[in-house]
Structures are given as C-alpha cells and as structure tokens.
Design a protein around this motif. Structure first.
Motif, short mmCIF file in Angstrom:
data_model
loop_
_atom_site.label_atom_id
_atom_site.label_comp_id
_atom_site.label_asym_id
_atom_site.label_seq_id
_atom_site.Cartn_x
_atom_site.Cartn_y
_atom_site.Cartn_z
N GLU A 22 0.83 -1.21 0.00
CA GLU A 22 0.00 0.00 0.00
C GLU A 22 0.86 1.26 0.00
N PHE A 23 1.93 1.25 0.82
CA PHE A 23 2.84 2.40 0.84
C PHE A 23 3.42 2.66 -0.55
N HIS A 25 2.41 1.57 -3.59
CA HIS A 25 1.43 1.93 -4.62
C HIS A 25 0.99 3.38 -4.49
N GLU A 26 0.87 3.85 -3.25
CA GLU A 26 0.43 5.23 -3.03
C GLU A 26 1.44 6.25 -3.57
N SER A 27 2.68 5.82 -3.76
CA SER A 27 3.70 6.74 -4.28
C SER A 27 3.41 7.13 -5.72
N GLY A 28 2.69 6.26 -6.45
CA GLY A 28 2.39 6.54 -7.84
C GLY A 28 3.53 6.22 -8.79
N ASN A 31 5.17 -0.07 -8.58
CA ASN A 31 4.12 -1.06 -8.74
C ASN A 31 4.62 -2.42 -8.26
N ASP A 113 8.07 7.34 3.40
CA ASP A 113 8.89 8.16 2.50
C ASP A 113 10.30 7.58 2.36
#
Length: 216
Positions: A22-23, A25-28, A31, A113
């Motif tokens: 989840e961490f 994927h949230e970065s964009g 993958n 981060d």
C-alpha cells in the motif's frame, strides 16, 4: 513520464506485505507486480515477472533472504536491484546482506517516505544504507583475510562446531540468541554454505577452526 518501478516483494508475513504494498502503490511511481512468502517463491517470481527491484526479508524461510540475494546476483548480475527489508540492525546481518549482493538495507521501522526513496535509489543502482548502520557494520575488525570472518565469527563457528545451540553460545559469550543467529548468517554467507554442518566441514578443511573432540 517517469518509468514505473516494478517490484517483487518477499516476506513471510502477509500483513507486512500488505502494508508495504500500500505504501509503495500510493507513491504513484512504484508497482508491486509479484509477492512471495518464501525464498523459493521469490526466485520463481523474479524469473516469471522480471522486476526492476526485489525487496527481500532476511528471515523468510526456504531459503532465507540472504541466499535469495546471492542467487539473484549470480543469475542476473546487476540487472536487478536488491533491497533488504528487515527488523534486524545487528552488524552481522548488515555485513551479510551487503556481501550477498544487496544494494540496500533498510529497517521495517522506516517510514513510508524513506522506504519509497530506498526503492528509487536501489532502482538507480545506488547504495542504500544509513550512515549509522554502515558505520556499525564496518567497525568490527577482520581477522581472516581469506574469508572475511571476524574474530567473533570464528569464535562462534568453533562453538557451533562443538554442537552448542544458539542459546548456549549466546550465554557463554554474553550476547543474545539473535546476535548469534546474525553472526551465523554472516558466516554462512562468507563461506558460501547453507548450514552449520557445511560451515564446520569447510572451516576445518581450511584450517580455520580445530576439529571438535568429544573426549574428556
């Protein structure tokens, strides 16, 4: 548009994988294309999906993360980035991970981060080890230049060759079981072996330790 970094994530705890996924994927920009719960699955996933970066838990089973890292380096050279994600900050584990070919070593306690930055740095081929961890890993003197085993590692290997358990070795040397385990992981990696028996036989053949005796 920047490339999306394709990651294979290996950890034997599903909830850990879920949180990390989840961490990332949230970065964009990252993958997770494959997940594994043991070393065998991790190697299969890399062969099938060809990720840019493999994130490996050191203590996952069958085989552990150090063995997987070593095999990935032998098979794929520098075409894959390897990031060790672990709860262990003991110097033997750090040395073993870097010796096995990992680009980086980051704690599971790191924030999102830092983890995302570590994946990007690994993808770019940069070393990912904090200054404090690297300092801890490189301050212990080396006593055997041919293998890189430290004096403490030789001491532990000699005791292991006598059949002492990790707990007994730790008690005798006033260190924790986990620290003993970390030293053994480093020993196995440096000797390119997979367990105590093989390490003992190789060390004896190289005259690194004395042959254990059972007499009184």
């Amino acid at each position: 548009m920047a490339d999306i970094i394709q990651v294979m994530l290996a950890d034997d705890h599903g909830f850990v994988r879920r949180g990390i996924r989840e961490f990332l994927h949230e970065s964009g920009s990252i993958n997770v294309i494959a997940e594994a719960e043991n070393g065998t699955q991790a190697l299969e996933c890399v062969e099938l999906y060809h990720p840019d970066v493999a994130i490996l838990d050191i203590q996952m089973p069958n085989p552990n993360g150090l063995d997987v890292a070593r095999q990935l380096r032998k098979r794929y050279g520098e075409t894959i980035g390897i990031l060790m994600l672990t709860a262990y900050n003991d110097p033997p584990y750090i040395r073993a991970a870097l010796s096995a070919g990992a680009n980086g070593y980051i704690m599971k306690s790191a924030d999102a981060d830092d983890l995302i930055a570590a994946v990007h740095d690994t993808y770019e081929g940069r070393r990912v080890v904090t200054a404090s961890l690297l300092s801890r890993a490189t301050t212990q003197p080396i006593s055997d230049p041919s293998t890189g085993l430290t004096e403490r590692e030789l001491e532990i290997l000699q005791l292991a060759a006598r059949g002492l358990t990790n707990k007994a070795i730790g008690f005798g040397l006033s260190i924790s079981d986990r620290t003993v385990q970390g030293h053994l992981a480093s020993i196995y990696n440096k000797l390119d072996v997979t367990g105590r028996t093989e390490a003992t036989l190789k060390a004896i053949s190289l005259n690194m330790i004395r042959i254990p005796t059972t007499g009184g």
